[in-house]
Motif scaffolding. Structure first.
Motif, PDB file in Angstrom:
ATOM      1  N   ASN A  46       0.842  -1.195   0.000  1.00 24.75           N
ATOM      2  CA  ASN A  46       0.000   0.000   0.000  1.00 24.75           C
ATOM      3  C   ASN A  46       0.878   1.246   0.000  1.00 24.75           C
ATOM      4  OD1 ASN A  46      -2.631  -1.169   0.102  1.00 24.75           O
ATOM      5  ND2 ASN A  46      -2.258  -1.686   2.214  1.00 24.75           N
ATOM      6  N   PHE A  47       0.561   2.155  -0.884  1.00 19.58           N
ATOM      7  CA  PHE A  47       1.225   3.450  -0.950  1.00 19.58           C
ATOM      8  C   PHE A  47       0.323   4.417  -0.204  1.00 19.58           C
ATOM      9  CE2 PHE A  47       1.729   7.580  -3.084  1.00 19.58           C
ATOM     10  CZ  PHE A  47       3.103   7.746  -3.008  1.00 19.58           C
ATOM     11  N   LYS A  48       0.819   4.943   0.920  1.00 13.87           N
ATOM     12  CA  LYS A  48      -0.051   5.784   1.749  1.00 13.87           C
ATOM     13  C   LYS A  48       0.726   6.958   2.324  1.00 13.87           C
ATOM     14  CE  LYS A  48       0.436   3.158   5.996  1.00 13.87           C
ATOM     15  NZ  LYS A  48      -0.303   2.529   7.062  1.00 13.87           N
ATOM     16  N   THR A  49      -0.013   7.946   2.749  1.00 13.90           N
ATOM     17  CA  THR A  49       0.621   9.131   3.321  1.00 13.90           C
ATOM     18  C   THR A  49       0.950   8.900   4.789  1.00 13.90           C
ATOM     19  OG1 THR A  49      -1.529  10.086   3.873  1.00 13.90           O
ATOM     20  CG2 THR A  49      -0.563  10.750   1.772  1.00 13.90           C
ATOM     21  N   THR A  50       1.981   9.585   5.241  1.00 16.76           N
ATOM     22  CA  THR A  50       2.292   9.632   6.668  1.00 16.76           C
ATOM     23  C   THR A  50       1.404  10.714   7.279  1.00 16.76           C
ATOM     24  OG1 THR A  50       4.008  11.289   6.316  1.00 16.76           O
ATOM     25  CG2 THR A  50       4.697   8.969   6.262  1.00 16.76           C
ATOM     26  N   TYR A  51       1.504  10.905   8.569  1.00 15.39           N
ATOM     27  CA  TYR A  51       0.718  11.963   9.200  1.00 15.39           C
ATOM     28  C   TYR A  51       1.066  13.314   8.577  1.00 15.39           C
ATOM     29  CZ  TYR A  51      -1.172  15.198  12.611  1.00 15.39           C
ATOM     30  OH  TYR A  51      -1.868  16.228  13.198  1.00 15.39           O
ATOM     31  N   GLU A  52       2.360  13.564   8.388  1.00 16.03           N
ATOM     32  CA  GLU A  52       2.799  14.832   7.788  1.00 16.03           C
ATOM     33  C   GLU A  52       2.284  14.953   6.354  1.00 16.03           C
ATOM     34  OE1 GLU A  52       4.865  12.638   9.270  1.00 16.03           O
ATOM     35  OE2 GLU A  52       5.398  13.713  11.090  1.00 16.03           O
ATOM     36  N   GLY A  53       2.313  13.837   5.636  1.00 15.84           N
ATOM     37  CA  GLY A  53       1.821  13.823   4.263  1.00 15.84           C
ATOM     38  C   GLY A  53       0.336  14.097   4.174  1.00 15.84           C
ATOM     39  N   MET A  54      -0.411  13.598   5.143  1.00 13.71           N
ATOM     40  CA  MET A  54      -1.860  13.841   5.157  1.00 13.71           C
ATOM     41  C   MET A  54      -2.145  15.331   5.297  1.00 13.71           C
ATOM     42  SD  MET A  54      -4.764  12.355   4.795  1.00 13.71           S
ATOM     43  CE  MET A  54      -4.674  10.630   5.163  1.00 13.71           C
ATOM     44  N   MET A  55      -1.310  16.027   6.048  1.00 16.39           N
ATOM     45  CA  MET A  55      -1.492  17.469   6.217  1.00 16.39           C
ATOM     46  C   MET A  55      -1.190  18.229   4.920  1.00 16.39           C
ATOM     47  SD  MET A  55      -2.509  17.754   9.279  1.00 16.39           S
ATOM     48  CE  MET A  55      -3.183  16.111   9.366  1.00 16.39           C
ATOM     49  N   LEU A  56      -0.411  17.618   4.035  1.00 15.07           N
ATOM     50  CA  LEU A  56      -0.042  18.242   2.764  1.00 15.07           C
ATOM     51  C   LEU A  56      -0.637  17.487   1.573  1.00 15.07           C
ATOM     52  CD1 LEU A  56       3.708  18.890   3.593  1.00 15.07           C
ATOM     53  CD2 LEU A  56       1.874  20.586   3.544  1.00 15.07           C
ATOM     54  N   LEU A  57      -1.726  16.774   1.800  1.00 20.59           N
ATOM     55  CA  LEU A  57      -2.286  15.889   0.784  1.00 20.59           C
ATOM     56  C   LEU A  57      -2.648  16.596  -0.508  1.00 20.59           C
ATOM     57  CD1 LEU A  57      -3.000  13.033   0.061  1.00 20.59           C
ATOM     58  CD2 LEU A  57      -5.230  13.388   1.066  1.00 20.59           C
ATOM     59  N   ASP A  58      -3.205  17.772  -0.442  1.00 24.65           N
ATOM     60  CA  ASP A  58      -3.573  18.483  -1.675  1.00 24.65           C
ATOM     61  C   ASP A  58      -2.337  18.726  -2.539  1.00 24.65           C
ATOM     62  OD1 ASP A  58      -6.252  18.491  -1.003  1.00 24.65           O
ATOM     63  OD2 ASP A  58      -6.206  20.500  -0.156  1.00 24.65           O
ATOM     64  N   THR A  59      -1.237  19.088  -1.928  1.00 30.17           N
ATOM     65  CA  THR A  59       0.018  19.308  -2.661  1.00 30.17           C
ATOM     66  C   THR A  59       0.520  18.009  -3.269  1.00 30.17           C
ATOM     67  OG1 THR A  59       0.596  21.101  -1.147  1.00 30.17           O
ATOM     68  CG2 THR A  59       2.387  20.153  -2.433  1.00 30.17           C
ATOM     69  N   ILE A  60       0.429  16.918  -2.518  1.00 28.97           N
ATOM     70  CA  ILE A  60       0.861  15.609  -3.009  1.00 28.97           C
ATOM     71  C   ILE A  60       0.021  15.186  -4.209  1.00 28.97           C
ATOM     72  CG2 ILE A  60       0.912  13.138  -2.426  1.00 28.97           C
ATOM     73  CD1 ILE A  60       1.750  14.025   0.429  1.00 28.97           C
ATOM     74  N   LEU A  61      -1.279  15.373  -4.122  1.00 30.27           N
ATOM     75  CA  LEU A  61      -2.167  14.979  -5.225  1.00 30.27           C
ATOM     76  C   LEU A  61      -1.866  15.772  -6.499  1.00 30.27           C
ATOM     77  CD1 LEU A  61      -5.532  14.550  -3.300  1.00 30.27           C
ATOM     78  CD2 LEU A  61      -4.080  12.750  -4.265  1.00 30.27           C
ATOM     79  N   VAL A  62      -1.554  17.037  -6.374  1.00 29.51           N
ATOM     80  CA  VAL A  62      -1.196  17.853  -7.533  1.00 29.51           C
ATOM     81  C   VAL A  62       0.064  17.291  -8.196  1.00 29.51           C
ATOM     82  CG1 VAL A  62      -0.383  20.122  -8.279  1.00 29.51           C
ATOM     83  CG2 VAL A  62      -2.377  19.936  -6.784  1.00 29.51           C
TER      84      VAL A  62
END
Length: 65
Positions: A46-62
């Motif tokens: 599974n490719f998933k976000t960390t807690y820090e990544g979840m806070m920046l999810l919109d940026t990651i999705l872009v």
């Protein structure tokens, strides 16, 4: 991509069976950058976000679009 909003994230085997493409190869440079910054992780196929990544999810999705 919206599965990144879930705790499990994207199941890499499921992605491959649906899209006939390897997620990690397709987004290799972005995945490497995100792993280096510890914004995502790969666990149990599974490719998933960390807690820090979840806070920046919109940026990651872009970056993944």
């Amino acid at each position: 991509m919206l599965k990144l909003r879930l705790d499990k994230g994207i199941n890499l085997n499921e992605y491959k069976s649906i899209f006939y493409d390897d997620f990690l190869l397709k987004y290799r440079s972005v995945v490497e950058e995100l792993l280096e910054k510890e914004l995502v992780e790969i666990k149990n196929d599974n490719f998933k976000t960390t807690y820090e990544g979840m806070m920046l999810l919109d940026t990651i999705l872009v970056k993944l679009m």
